[in-house]
Design a protein around this motif. Structure first.
Motif, PDB file in Angstrom:
ATOM      1  N   LYS A  45       0.745  -1.255   0.000  1.00 34.28           N
ATOM      2  CA  LYS A  45       0.045   0.082   0.111  1.00 34.28           C
ATOM      3  C   LYS A  45       0.912   1.251   0.029  1.00 34.28           C
ATOM      4  N   ILE A  46       0.573   2.040  -0.779  1.00 34.17           N
ATOM      5  CA  ILE A  46       1.246   3.616  -0.871  1.00 34.17           C
ATOM      6  C   ILE A  46       1.301   4.285   0.449  1.00 34.17           C
ATOM      7  N   SER A  47       0.305   4.018   1.192  1.00 36.51           N
ATOM      8  CA  SER A  47       0.019   4.592   2.364  1.00 36.51           C
ATOM      9  C   SER A  47       1.110   4.234   3.645  1.00 36.51           C
ATOM     10  N   ASP A  48       1.534   3.145   3.261  1.00 32.91           N
ATOM     11  CA  ASP A  48       2.679   2.497   4.212  1.00 32.91           C
ATOM     12  C   ASP A  48       3.865   3.000   3.900  1.00 32.91           C
ATOM     13  N   PHE A  49       4.177   4.067   2.967  1.00 34.55           N
ATOM     14  CA  PHE A  49       5.405   4.552   2.800  1.00 34.55           C
ATOM     15  C   PHE A  49       5.638   6.205   2.827  1.00 34.55           C
ATOM     16  N   ASP A  50       6.778   6.568   3.103  1.00 32.36           N
ATOM     17  CA  ASP A  50       7.056   8.025   3.091  1.00 32.36           C
ATOM     18  C   ASP A  50       8.232   8.401   2.307  1.00 32.36           C
ATOM     19  N   LEU A  51       8.251   9.360   1.623  1.00 37.33           N
ATOM     20  CA  LEU A  51       9.387   9.693   0.567  1.00 37.33           C
ATOM     21  C   LEU A  51      10.770   9.936   1.505  1.00 37.33           C
ATOM     22  N   ALA A  52      11.763   9.212   1.374  1.00 36.71           N
ATOM     23  CA  ALA A  52      13.028   9.366   1.794  1.00 36.71           C
ATOM     24  C   ALA A  52      13.896  10.243   1.334  1.00 36.71           C
ATOM     25  N   LYS A  53      13.813   9.937  -0.299  1.00 35.73           N
ATOM     26  CA  LYS A  53      14.757  11.029  -1.092  1.00 35.73           C
ATOM     27  C   LYS A  53      14.220  10.917  -2.331  1.00 35.73           C
ATOM     28  N   ALA A  54      14.229  12.064  -2.971  1.00 32.30           N
ATOM     29  CA  ALA A  54      13.293  12.050  -4.072  1.00 32.30           C
ATOM     30  C   ALA A  54      14.506  11.910  -5.369  1.00 32.30           C
ATOM     31  N   ALA A  55      14.134  11.118  -6.200  1.00 33.36           N
ATOM     32  CA  ALA A  55      15.189  11.008  -7.404  1.00 33.36           C
ATOM     33  C   ALA A  55      15.288  12.057  -8.328  1.00 33.36           C
ATOM     34  N   THR A  56      16.409  12.403  -8.808  1.00 36.00           N
ATOM     35  CA  THR A  56      16.595  13.810  -9.571  1.00 36.00           C
ATOM     36  C   THR A  56      15.990  13.151 -10.928  1.00 36.00           C
ATOM     37  N   ASP A  57      15.582  14.174 -11.721  1.00 32.09           N
ATOM     38  CA  ASP A  57      15.182  13.961 -12.881  1.00 32.09           C
ATOM     39  C   ASP A  57      15.932  12.991 -13.884  1.00 32.09           C
ATOM     40  N   GLU A  58      17.527  13.129 -13.856  1.00 30.87           N
ATOM     41  CA  GLU A  58      18.245  12.308 -14.407  1.00 30.87           C
ATOM     42  C   GLU A  58      18.217  10.969 -13.923  1.00 30.87           C
ATOM     43  N   GLU A  59      18.049  10.884 -12.755  1.00 31.15           N
ATOM     44  CA  GLU A  59      18.025   9.317 -11.875  1.00 31.15           C
ATOM     45  C   GLU A  59      16.971   8.561 -12.220  1.00 31.15           C
ATOM     46  N   HIS A  60      15.775   9.409 -12.250  1.00 32.73           N
ATOM     47  CA  HIS A  60      14.353   8.742 -12.596  1.00 32.73           C
ATOM     48  C   HIS A  60      14.367   8.261 -13.990  1.00 32.73           C
ATOM     49  N   ARG A  61      14.900   9.278 -14.981  1.00 29.58           N
ATOM     50  CA  ARG A  61      15.039   8.436 -16.350  1.00 29.58           C
ATOM     51  C   ARG A  61      16.412   7.211 -16.643  1.00 29.58           C
ATOM     52  N   LYS A  62      17.139   7.242 -15.876  1.00 27.71           N
ATOM     53  CA  LYS A  62      18.029   6.390 -15.851  1.00 27.71           C
ATOM     54  C   LYS A  62      17.203   4.988 -15.211  1.00 27.71           C
ATOM     55  N   TRP A  63      16.717   5.087 -14.056  1.00 24.24           N
ATOM     56  CA  TRP A  63      15.904   4.051 -13.320  1.00 24.24           C
ATOM     57  C   TRP A  63      14.843   3.453 -14.253  1.00 24.24           C
ATOM     58  N   LEU A  64      14.258   4.479 -15.025  1.00 22.12           N
ATOM     59  CA  LEU A  64      13.442   3.973 -16.024  1.00 22.12           C
ATOM     60  C   LEU A  64      13.642   3.286 -17.201  1.00 22.12           C
ATOM     61  N   ARG A  65      14.845   3.707 -17.823  1.00 26.96           N
ATOM     62  CA  ARG A  65      15.398   2.998 -18.746  1.00 26.96           C
ATOM     63  C   ARG A  65      16.044   1.609 -18.321  1.00 26.96           C
ATOM     64  N   ASP A  66      16.516   1.517 -17.225  1.00 26.97           N
ATOM     65  CA  ASP A  66      16.990   0.078 -16.820  1.00 26.97           C
ATOM     66  C   ASP A  66      15.910  -0.750 -16.446  1.00 26.97           C
ATOM     67  N   LEU A  67      14.578  -0.133 -16.087  1.00 28.21           N
ATOM     68  CA  LEU A  67      13.498  -0.944 -15.752  1.00 28.21           C
ATOM     69  C   LEU A  67      12.909  -1.395 -16.924  1.00 28.21           C
ATOM     70  N   LYS A  68      12.771  -0.607 -18.047  1.00 23.22           N
ATOM     71  CA  LYS A  68      12.509  -0.896 -19.295  1.00 23.22           C
ATOM     72  C   LYS A  68      13.287  -1.963 -20.012  1.00 23.22           C
ATOM     73  N   ARG A  69      14.493  -1.987 -19.877  1.00 29.24           N
ATOM     74  CA  ARG A  69      15.484  -2.883 -20.449  1.00 29.24           C
ATOM     75  C   ARG A  69      15.406  -4.277 -19.575  1.00 29.24           C
ATOM     76  N   SER A  70      14.833  -4.286 -18.594  1.00 37.15           N
ATOM     77  CA  SER A  70      14.927  -5.377 -17.559  1.00 37.15           C
ATOM     78  C   SER A  70      13.727  -6.328 -18.111  1.00 37.15           C
ATOM     79  N   GLU A  71      13.760  -7.586 -17.630  1.00 37.52           N
ATOM     80  CA  GLU A  71      12.577  -8.482 -17.821  1.00 37.52           C
ATOM     81  C   GLU A  71      11.544  -8.407 -16.622  1.00 37.52           C
ATOM     82  N   ARG A  72      11.599  -7.520 -15.841  1.00 33.04           N
ATOM     83  CA  ARG A  72      10.562  -7.212 -14.734  1.00 33.04           C
ATOM     84  C   ARG A  72       8.997  -7.060 -15.392  1.00 33.04           C
ATOM     85  N   ARG A  73       8.232  -7.798 -14.742  1.00 29.40           N
ATOM     86  CA  ARG A  73       6.703  -7.682 -15.565  1.00 29.40           C
ATOM     87  C   ARG A  73       6.138  -6.384 -15.182  1.00 29.40           C
TER      88      ARG A  73
END
Length: 96
Positions: A45-73
């Protein structure tokens, strides 16, 4: 596009029940759930979480690219929520 996700791919999020900090894969306000990167995969549940540290826009794009290339469902879900970083279609997320 609907309600904005409270967290985005690459954000460090604190799981309040366990005190552990994880990296967000996606957060879907329509369902109230999110998923994290790492093992084992899962959802909580989203309600069980707090933001610890926001990703920068560059980090966000890198994580998304890595996730896109992964085989995660859940890669398709992250791309649907945040856009495709390779197509220049990144959705804005404003952290509370």
């Amino acid at each position: 596009m609907g309600e904005r996700p409270p967290f985005r791919t690459g954000d460090s999020i604190l799981h309040k029940p366990s005190g552990e900090t994880w990296v967000c894969a996606w957060a879907d306000p329509a369902t109230g759930y999110l998923s994290w990167l790492g093992w084992p995969p899962g959802e909580a549940k989203i309600s069980d979480f707090d933001l610890a540290k926001a990703a920068t826009d560059e980090e966000h794009r890198k994580w998304l690219r890595d996730l896109k290339r992964s085989e995660r469902r859940d890669a398709a879900r992250a791309l649907r929520l945040y856009g495709d970083p390779d197509a220049g279609q990144i959705a804005e997320v404003t952290h509370g």
